[in-house]
Design a protein around this motif. Structure first.
Motif, short mmCIF file in Angstrom:
data_model
loop_
_atom_site.label_atom_id
_atom_site.label_comp_id
_atom_site.label_asym_id
_atom_site.label_seq_id
_atom_site.Cartn_x
_atom_site.Cartn_y
_atom_site.Cartn_z
N ARG A 64 0.77 -1.18 0.06
CA ARG A 64 0.06 -0.04 -0.08
C ARG A 64 0.97 1.35 0.12
O ARG A 64 0.43 2.43 -0.17
N ALA A 65 2.05 0.98 0.32
CA ALA A 65 2.96 2.23 0.57
C ALA A 65 3.24 2.93 -0.69
O ALA A 65 3.42 2.37 -1.76
N ALA A 66 3.09 4.36 -0.56
CA ALA A 66 3.77 5.19 -1.59
C ALA A 66 5.24 5.67 -1.18
O ALA A 66 5.50 5.56 0.02
N GLN A 67 6.12 6.14 -2.19
CA GLN A 67 7.55 6.62 -1.73
C GLN A 67 7.18 7.50 -0.68
O GLN A 67 6.33 8.70 -0.83
N ASP A 68 8.11 7.76 0.25
CA ASP A 68 8.06 8.77 1.30
C ASP A 68 8.33 10.18 0.59
O ASP A 68 9.28 10.32 -0.06
N ARG A 69 7.55 11.08 1.22
CA ARG A 69 8.16 12.57 0.65
C ARG A 69 9.23 12.88 0.88
O ARG A 69 10.01 13.72 0.43
N ASP A 70 9.90 12.40 2.20
CA ASP A 70 11.21 12.76 2.69
C ASP A 70 12.16 11.69 2.19
O ASP A 70 11.80 10.63 2.30
N PRO A 71 13.67 12.00 2.24
CA PRO A 71 14.31 11.16 1.57
C PRO A 71 14.78 10.02 2.54
O PRO A 71 14.63 10.45 3.96
N THR A 72 14.34 8.64 2.34
CA THR A 72 14.41 7.65 3.39
C THR A 72 15.24 6.49 2.82
O THR A 72 15.18 6.09 1.55
N LEU A 73 16.39 5.94 3.65
CA LEU A 73 17.04 4.86 3.29
C LEU A 73 16.68 3.78 4.14
O LEU A 73 15.99 3.94 5.09
N VAL A 74 16.78 2.46 3.68
CA VAL A 74 16.31 1.46 4.27
C VAL A 74 17.52 0.36 4.24
O VAL A 74 18.42 0.44 3.29
N TRP A 109 20.68 16.91 3.84
CA TRP A 109 19.48 16.38 3.79
C TRP A 109 18.86 16.41 5.12
O TRP A 109 18.97 15.64 5.92
N PRO A 110 18.42 17.69 5.59
CA PRO A 110 17.88 17.77 6.94
C PRO A 110 16.47 16.69 7.54
O PRO A 110 16.68 16.56 8.57
N LYS A 111 16.09 16.27 6.31
CA LYS A 111 14.92 15.30 6.91
C LYS A 111 15.12 13.83 6.46
O LYS A 111 14.26 13.04 6.45
N LEU A 112 16.61 13.51 6.36
CA LEU A 112 16.86 12.37 6.08
C LEU A 112 16.63 11.42 7.17
O LEU A 112 17.00 11.76 8.22
N ARG A 113 16.24 10.08 6.55
CA ARG A 113 15.82 9.06 7.74
C ARG A 113 16.45 7.78 7.22
O ARG A 113 16.57 7.57 6.30
N GLU A 164 26.73 0.08 11.36
CA GLU A 164 26.92 1.51 11.82
C GLU A 164 27.31 2.40 10.45
O GLU A 164 27.16 3.56 10.67
N HIS A 165 27.96 1.80 9.26
CA HIS A 165 27.93 2.59 8.19
C HIS A 165 26.97 3.33 7.76
O HIS A 165 26.93 4.35 7.38
N ALA A 166 26.00 2.73 7.82
CA ALA A 166 24.66 3.34 7.20
C ALA A 166 24.18 4.48 8.26
O ALA A 166 23.64 5.42 7.59
N ILE A 167 24.38 4.21 9.68
CA ILE A 167 24.21 5.22 10.49
C ILE A 167 25.00 6.30 10.13
O ILE A 167 24.65 7.69 10.22
N ASP A 168 26.36 6.20 10.10
CA ASP A 168 27.15 7.07 9.67
C ASP A 168 26.98 7.79 8.45
O ASP A 168 27.22 9.21 8.36
N VAL A 169 26.34 7.27 7.27
CA VAL A 169 26.06 7.88 6.16
C VAL A 169 24.95 8.94 6.63
O VAL A 169 25.11 10.20 5.95
N VAL A 170 24.11 8.53 7.40
CA VAL A 170 22.83 9.66 7.86
C VAL A 170 23.50 10.78 8.55
O VAL A 170 23.20 11.86 8.23
N ALA A 171 24.65 10.41 9.19
CA ALA A 171 25.24 11.60 10.21
C ALA A 171 26.02 12.61 9.16
O ALA A 171 26.12 13.78 9.21
N ARG A 172 26.81 11.94 8.04
CA ARG A 172 27.46 12.74 7.22
C ARG A 172 26.68 13.74 6.25
O ARG A 172 27.05 14.68 5.99
N LEU A 173 25.32 12.95 5.85
CA LEU A 173 24.48 13.87 5.07
C LEU A 173 23.69 14.58 5.68
O LEU A 173 22.66 15.14 5.31
N ALA A 174 23.49 14.75 7.14
CA ALA A 174 22.39 15.39 7.91
C ALA A 174 22.34 16.88 7.36
O ALA A 174 21.20 17.29 7.22
N ALA A 175 23.41 17.49 7.30
CA ALA A 175 23.20 18.68 7.07
C ALA A 175 22.56 19.15 5.62
O ALA A 175 21.91 19.89 5.50
#
Length: 365
Positions: free
Chosen positions: A181-191, A216-220, A203-214
């Motif tokens: 049922r899901a449509a693509q999230d409006r905000d950038p989302t990694l899985v 992509w402010p809504k990155l999850r 941990e590398h995926a978590i670190d990617v989020v930390a590196r790109l946080a500035a």
């Protein structure tokens, strides 16, 4: 006329708390053989999630022993059951079945574990484990046929002294993905989908989020999977100050897993090594491209670099490749089409056909 008997000795099964894609492969092959008239038994470790003995989809499960004693119980099973063929599933450590088997032994290797030994056991025990896998096992199984899930692993085994002529590649199939049922999230989302253990390098995926946080402010990041490394990952997200951006779902049912994948923009697979990459193909079936490390074994085959996803050479490159996909909707859309088309070419029936042919060849010799 009695049915041919096949005994698969494996460390775990899919109901084990640490079960994963390699166990799914073993069970799909076993179920396929059972449907085709073989008498099939899986001998694996005992655990609290399943009884010691049961029959599921025509396959008899015998669960005995723990992390280490499972190997002894497997040898006992080979002696007592006297099968027509033993499938020795080597997840790094062999079962040494040729020492007691009075029948052909087929060796199943998903990937070579060189990097994982030290990651899991440390430098000393890791070195011993790697010596067993790389030196002892090829000699002990020198008269056996091998089967693996990718050409990458076939090449790695050949480098260890297992002649490529003795190795057959039988790729993973892919279960049909359910409608979502899901449509693509409006905000950038990694899985990220996988077991929570050190060599998966979540941990590398978590670190990617930390590196790109500035940028992509809504990155999850949504992490689907369970494992004993969970508390370490929670601490890591806290240390990187991205705990509000990282959701550690733990175990979810199949439908929820596919819903989470379907709404994501990019699937990240930072594992040290994979035999193939089932989660990569599941993501592709939903039109979600993957990013993984080029040197991580079969992922370099499950991802067609530049067409269904991107391969990275190191962590900095992983960050750059994820950033590139997040910012390129047209590129992601093209990869979605290519990924769905490629995923559609893999099914378990074809894989079982190839595996059964190898079983027949092994029992004729």
């Amino acid at each position: 006329m009695s049915r041919p008997t096949v005994l698969l000795v494996n460390w775990r099964d899919t109901r084990h708390p640490e079960g994963g894609g390699s166990e799914r492969y073993v069970e799909r092959m076993a179920e396929g053989l059972a449907r085709r008239g073989y008498d099939v038994t899986i001998q694996c470790a005992a655990h609290a999630n399943a009884p010691a003995d049961e029959v599921v989809d025509g396959v008899r499960f015998r669960r005995r022993g723990g992390r280490l004693t499972v190997y002894l119980w497997a040898l006992v099973a080979v002696l007592r059951l006297r099968p027509d063929l033993v499938v020795d599933v080597q997840n790094g450590m062999p079962f040494f079945s040729p020492l007691v088997a009075r029948c052909p032994v087929l060796v199943l290797v998903h990937h070579v574990h060189r990097e994982q030994w030290t990651a899991v056991l440390g430098p000393v025990l890791g070195r011993i484990g790697w010596l067993v896998e790389s030196r002892l096992a090829p000699r002990l199984y020198r008269n056996c046929a091998y089967v693996t899930v990718s050409e990458v692993t076939r090449t790695e085994l050949d480098r260890l002294g297992v002649s490529a002529a003795r190795i057959t590649v039988v790729h993973n199939g892919l279960d049909p993905v359910p409608p979502t049922r899901a449509a693509q999230d409006r905000d950038p989302t990694l899985v990220l989908v996988g077991r929570l253990v050190p060599h998966k390098q979540v941990e590398h995926a978590i670190d990617v989020v930390a590196r790109l946080a500035a940028r992509w402010p809504k990155l999850r990041l949504e992490v689907v999977g369970q494992g004993w490394w969970l508390s370490n990952l929670r601490r890591h997200a806290d240390l990187r100050d991205v705990q509000d951006r990282v959701t550690l779902h733990g175990w979810v049912d199949e439908q929820d897993k596919h819903e989470i994948i379907a709404r994501s923009w990019v699937h990240v697979c930072p594992s040290v090594k994979e035999g193939w990459g089932v989660a990569i193909m599941e993501a592709a079936a939903h039109g979600v491209p993957s990013v993984a490390y080029r040197a991580a074994g079969g992922v370099a085959e499950s991802i067609v670099d530049g067409f269904t996803g991107l391969l990275a050479d190191d962590f900095d490159d992983l960050v750059e490749k994820v950033d590139r996909l997040l910012g390129a909707a047209t590129l992601r859309a093209g990869m979605a089409v290519a990924g769905r088309a490629r995923a559609g070419r893999y099914d378990w029936a074809r894989s079982v056909d190839a595996f059964e042919e190898l079983v027949r060849e092994s029992t004729r010799t």
